[in-house]
Scaffold this active site. Structure first.
Site, PDB file in Angstrom:
ATOM      1  N   SER A 107       0.841  -1.209   0.000  1.00 22.43           N
ATOM      2  CA  SER A 107       0.000   0.000   0.000  1.00 22.43           C
ATOM      3  C   SER A 107       0.873   1.254   0.000  1.00 22.43           C
ATOM      4  O   SER A 107       1.963   1.267   0.581  1.00 22.43           O
ATOM      5  CB  SER A 107      -0.884  -0.012   1.247  1.00 22.43           C
ATOM      6  OG  SER A 107      -1.498   1.251   1.443  1.00 22.43           O
ATOM      7  N   TYR A 131      -2.134   5.614  -4.393  1.00 22.92           N
ATOM      8  CA  TYR A 131      -3.116   6.665  -4.142  1.00 22.92           C
ATOM      9  C   TYR A 131      -2.479   7.915  -4.730  1.00 22.92           C
ATOM     10  O   TYR A 131      -1.314   8.208  -4.446  1.00 22.92           O
ATOM     11  CB  TYR A 131      -3.332   6.884  -2.644  1.00 22.92           C
ATOM     12  CG  TYR A 131      -4.271   5.920  -1.961  1.00 22.92           C
ATOM     13  CD1 TYR A 131      -5.544   5.683  -2.465  1.00 22.92           C
ATOM     14  CD2 TYR A 131      -3.911   5.290  -0.775  1.00 22.92           C
ATOM     15  CE1 TYR A 131      -6.429   4.823  -1.805  1.00 22.92           C
ATOM     16  CE2 TYR A 131      -4.791   4.433  -0.109  1.00 22.92           C
ATOM     17  CZ  TYR A 131      -6.047   4.199  -0.637  1.00 22.92           C
ATOM     18  OH  TYR A 131      -6.917   3.359   0.017  1.00 22.92           O
ATOM     19  N   THR A 157      -5.771   2.725  -7.201  1.00 29.58           N
ATOM     20  CA  THR A 157      -7.066   2.612  -6.513  1.00 29.58           C
ATOM     21  C   THR A 157      -7.997   3.697  -7.044  1.00 29.58           C
ATOM     22  O   THR A 157      -7.682   4.888  -6.967  1.00 29.58           O
ATOM     23  CB  THR A 157      -6.856   2.731  -4.992  1.00 29.58           C
ATOM     24  OG1 THR A 157      -5.984   1.659  -4.596  1.00 29.58           O
ATOM     25  CG2 THR A 157      -8.169   2.604  -4.238  1.00 29.58           C
ATOM     26  N   LYS A 230      -7.869  -0.605  -9.674  1.00 31.59           N
ATOM     27  CA  LYS A 230      -8.408  -1.343  -8.510  1.00 31.59           C
ATOM     28  C   LYS A 230      -9.676  -0.668  -7.999  1.00 31.59           C
ATOM     29  O   LYS A 230      -9.646   0.494  -7.583  1.00 31.59           O
ATOM     30  CB  LYS A 230      -7.377  -1.363  -7.373  1.00 31.59           C
ATOM     31  CG  LYS A 230      -7.914  -1.956  -6.069  1.00 31.59           C
ATOM     32  CD  LYS A 230      -6.855  -1.982  -4.990  1.00 31.59           C
ATOM     33  CE  LYS A 230      -7.292  -2.755  -3.774  1.00 31.59           C
ATOM     34  NZ  LYS A 230      -8.223  -2.044  -2.902  1.00 31.59           N
ATOM     35  N   HIS A 254     -13.301  -2.616  -2.268  1.00 31.89           N
ATOM     36  CA  HIS A 254     -12.396  -2.140  -1.219  1.00 31.89           C
ATOM     37  C   HIS A 254     -12.687  -2.877   0.100  1.00 31.89           C
ATOM     38  O   HIS A 254     -12.656  -2.297   1.179  1.00 31.89           O
ATOM     39  CB  HIS A 254     -12.566  -0.623  -1.031  1.00 31.89           C
ATOM     40  CG  HIS A 254     -11.311   0.107  -0.619  1.00 31.89           C
ATOM     41  ND1 HIS A 254     -10.671   1.010  -1.430  1.00 31.89           N
ATOM     42  CD2 HIS A 254     -10.594   0.072   0.533  1.00 31.89           C
ATOM     43  CE1 HIS A 254      -9.623   1.515  -0.793  1.00 31.89           C
ATOM     44  NE2 HIS A 254      -9.542   0.956   0.396  1.00 31.89           N
TER      45      HIS A 254
HETATM   46  C1  FNR Z   1      -7.687  -2.175   2.814  1.00 36.14           C
HETATM   47  N1  FNR Z   1      -7.753  -1.969   1.441  1.00 36.14           N
HETATM   48  C2  FNR Z   1      -6.923  -1.043   0.856  1.00 36.14           C
HETATM   49  N2  FNR Z   1      -6.941  -0.844  -0.489  1.00 36.14           N
HETATM   50  C3  FNR Z   1      -6.125   0.053  -1.072  1.00 36.14           C
HETATM   51  O1  FNR Z   1      -6.187   0.206  -2.288  1.00 36.14           O
HETATM   52  N3  FNR Z   1      -5.215   0.749  -0.330  1.00 36.14           N
HETATM   53  C4  FNR Z   1      -5.124   0.616   1.017  1.00 36.14           C
HETATM   54  O2  FNR Z   1      -4.281   1.248   1.656  1.00 36.14           O
HETATM   55  C5  FNR Z   1      -6.037  -0.270   1.646  1.00 36.14           C
HETATM   56  N4  FNR Z   1      -6.042  -0.398   3.010  1.00 36.14           N
HETATM   57  C6  FNR Z   1      -6.848  -1.356   3.609  1.00 36.14           C
HETATM   58  C7  FNR Z   1      -6.779  -1.529   4.983  1.00 36.14           C
HETATM   59  C8  FNR Z   1      -7.519  -2.547   5.588  1.00 36.14           C
HETATM   60  C9  FNR Z   1      -7.443  -2.738   7.075  1.00 36.14           C
HETATM   61  C10 FNR Z   1      -8.332  -3.405   4.794  1.00 36.14           C
HETATM   62  C11 FNR Z   1      -9.107  -4.527   5.421  1.00 36.14           C
HETATM   63  C12 FNR Z   1      -8.416  -3.199   3.437  1.00 36.14           C
HETATM   64  C13 FNR Z   1      -8.635  -2.818   0.600  1.00 36.14           C
HETATM   65  C14 FNR Z   1      -7.925  -4.097   0.173  1.00 36.14           C
HETATM   66  O3  FNR Z   1      -6.907  -3.836  -0.761  1.00 36.14           O
HETATM   67  C15 FNR Z   1      -8.878  -5.110  -0.483  1.00 36.14           C
HETATM   68  O4  FNR Z   1      -9.581  -4.488  -1.541  1.00 36.14           O
HETATM   69  C16 FNR Z   1      -9.870  -5.751   0.490  1.00 36.14           C
HETATM   70  O5  FNR Z   1      -9.303  -5.919   1.759  1.00 36.14           O
HETATM   71  C17 FNR Z   1     -10.315  -7.113  -0.049  1.00 36.14           C
HETATM   72  O6  FNR Z   1     -11.295  -7.682   0.762  1.00 36.14           O
HETATM   73  P1  FNR Z   1     -10.990  -8.794   1.901  1.00 36.14           P
HETATM   74  O7  FNR Z   1     -10.067  -9.834   1.302  1.00 36.14           O
HETATM   75  O8  FNR Z   1     -10.387  -8.064   3.035  1.00 36.14           O
HETATM   76  O9  FNR Z   1     -12.358  -9.315   2.194  1.00 36.14           O
END
Ligand code: FNR
Length: 363
Positions: A107, A131, A157, A230, A254
């Site tokens: 990330s 981002y 994203t 994404k 997300h």
């Molecule tokens: C995320 N996700 C996420 N996505 C992204 O593009 N940048 C980020 O910094 C984050 N940070 C983030 C923190 C936390 C705590 C979670 C749970 C999720 C979303 C992540 O990439 C992804 O899309 C989802 O987590 C997928 O779903 P599941 O596998 O958690 O159900």
């Protein structure tokens, strides 16, 4: 780690390891959390129809993602601030992905830097999640650093003009631990800059709200790396992304953290796959994957790979690198079992007709 035999075991164990506010930050979804539940429930509404007597001699889960061979079609989704779960943070998950021969996505908002992750896991196939900052120069520099450090793709994203509302974070006044830093841009922040501010709010203010499709073109113009969009849920957006030159689409809501009331990602996946059939674009999905069966269903509906977000965090919290490896291995073992019993031993064998919606069995 052998005592953990399902991803649910890891989630349950993480509840005992993490402080409640951190657990809720990782686990919860936006507002009423309907989509959070649906991401998982929608997999249950799909049924696998196995083929018998297929002369199975084993399972072969290998596949190719943007030209790189992976040992199985399961990678790691980006999540922010991984040292919140375990002091080794991003480095531990990246090393687990390396050991398991699959993809790790870092990330932008990470607690280990691009360079730290690259040197800890030089052979992992690493992607960098982007981002876009208001100050484009910040983003451009991050992208250059990711390229230089050997990352293989950028995951842009596209579903976050603002951060979603997660009620437990508000109730908990959730703030990341004082000692954790946004490792990719320590040069831009001093401690005093964000001392009075929740780091999430502070970073949120720096991200570009007004992103448009032109920004996808801009990102393409500053990098040689393939760009993956994404957070796509609509077929027309998938086509736009393809036309802007994206090499991949990640169907994602997300992890249900942005907007509630969205479809489960597995529900919209077939529409996106169909819309892109005349484009040379790979389609991936994430959201709610917790079993090898889930992975199988996503592959049947056209995903080239699935990514897991929270499961990697539970593994990390419980056992650091070993916990994440065990998590990936549980998924591998379950998927190997599924492909063999379903009579489709290779990834290429898993066609759409292997899966049917439960409603098709009702008169
Ligand atoms: C995320 N996700 C996420 N996505 C992204 O593009 N940048 C980020 O910094 C984050 N940070 C983030 C923190 C936390 C705590 C979670 C749970 C999720 C979303 C992540 O990439 C992804 O899309 C989802 O987590 C997928 O779903 P599941 O596998 O958690 O159900």
């Amino acid at each position: 780690m052998e005592k953990y035999i399902s991803l649910q075991d890891f989630e349950d164990a993480a509840t005992n390891v993490l402080a409640k506010p951190a657990m809720e930050y990782f686990r919860n979804g936006a507002t009423e959390q309907q989509t959070l539940a649906e991401n998982r429930l929608a997999f249950r509404r799909l049924r696998i129809l196995p083929k018998c007597l297929m002369g199975i001699t084993g399972a072969d889960l290998r596949t190719t993602i943007l030209g790189h061979e992976v040992s199985m079609p399961v990678g790691i989704a980006p999540s922010a601030m991984q040292k919140t779960a375990h002091h080794d943070g991003e480095v531990a998950i990246a090393k687990a992905a390396q050991a398991e021969g699959t993809i790790y996505t870092l990330s932008t908002a990470s607690t280990c830097s691009i360079e730290e992750v690259a040197s800890a896991a030089p052979d992992a196939i690493k992607w960098f999640q982007v981002y876009v900052f208001r100050d484009r120069e910040v983003t451009r520099k991050l992208v250059m650093r990711a390229e230089k450090a050997g990352f293989k793709a950028l995951l842009l994203t596209v579903d976050t003009p603002v951060f979603g509302i997660i009620r437990s974070d508000i109730r908990n006044s959730y703030a990341f631990a004082e000692h954790l830093k946004l490792a990719n841009f320590v040069e831009y922040f001093s401690k005093s800059d964000n001392a009075d501010d929740d780091m999430k709010d502070y970073v949120g203010k720096l991200f570009e709200k007004t992103l448009t499709w032109e920004d996808v073109k801009w990102l393409k113009s500053i990098t040689k790396l393939p760009v993956i969009a994404k957070g796509i849920l609509r077929a027309e957006d998938a086509v736009k992304a393809a036309e802007m030159g994206c090499s991949g689409i990640l169907v994602s809501n997300h992890g249900a953290r942005q907007l509630d009331g969205l479809p489960a990602t597995i529900e919209v996946l077939p529409e996106v796959v169909d819309a892109l059939k005349n484009y040379n674009v790979e389609v991936y999905m994430d959201g709610g994957v917790t079993t090898g069966n889930d992975v199988y269903k996503a592959l049947a509906l056209g995903a080239k790979m699935v990514l897991v977000g929270r499961p990697a965090l539970w593994g990390l919290a419980v056992g650091g690198q070993a916990g994440v490896q065990r998590t990936l291995n549980i998924l591998r073992t379950e998927l190997e079992s599924t492909v063999q019993i379903a009579g489709t031993p290779t990834v290429a064998d898993i066609t759409r007709d292997m899966v049917r919606h439960e409603s098709s069995f009702r008169k």
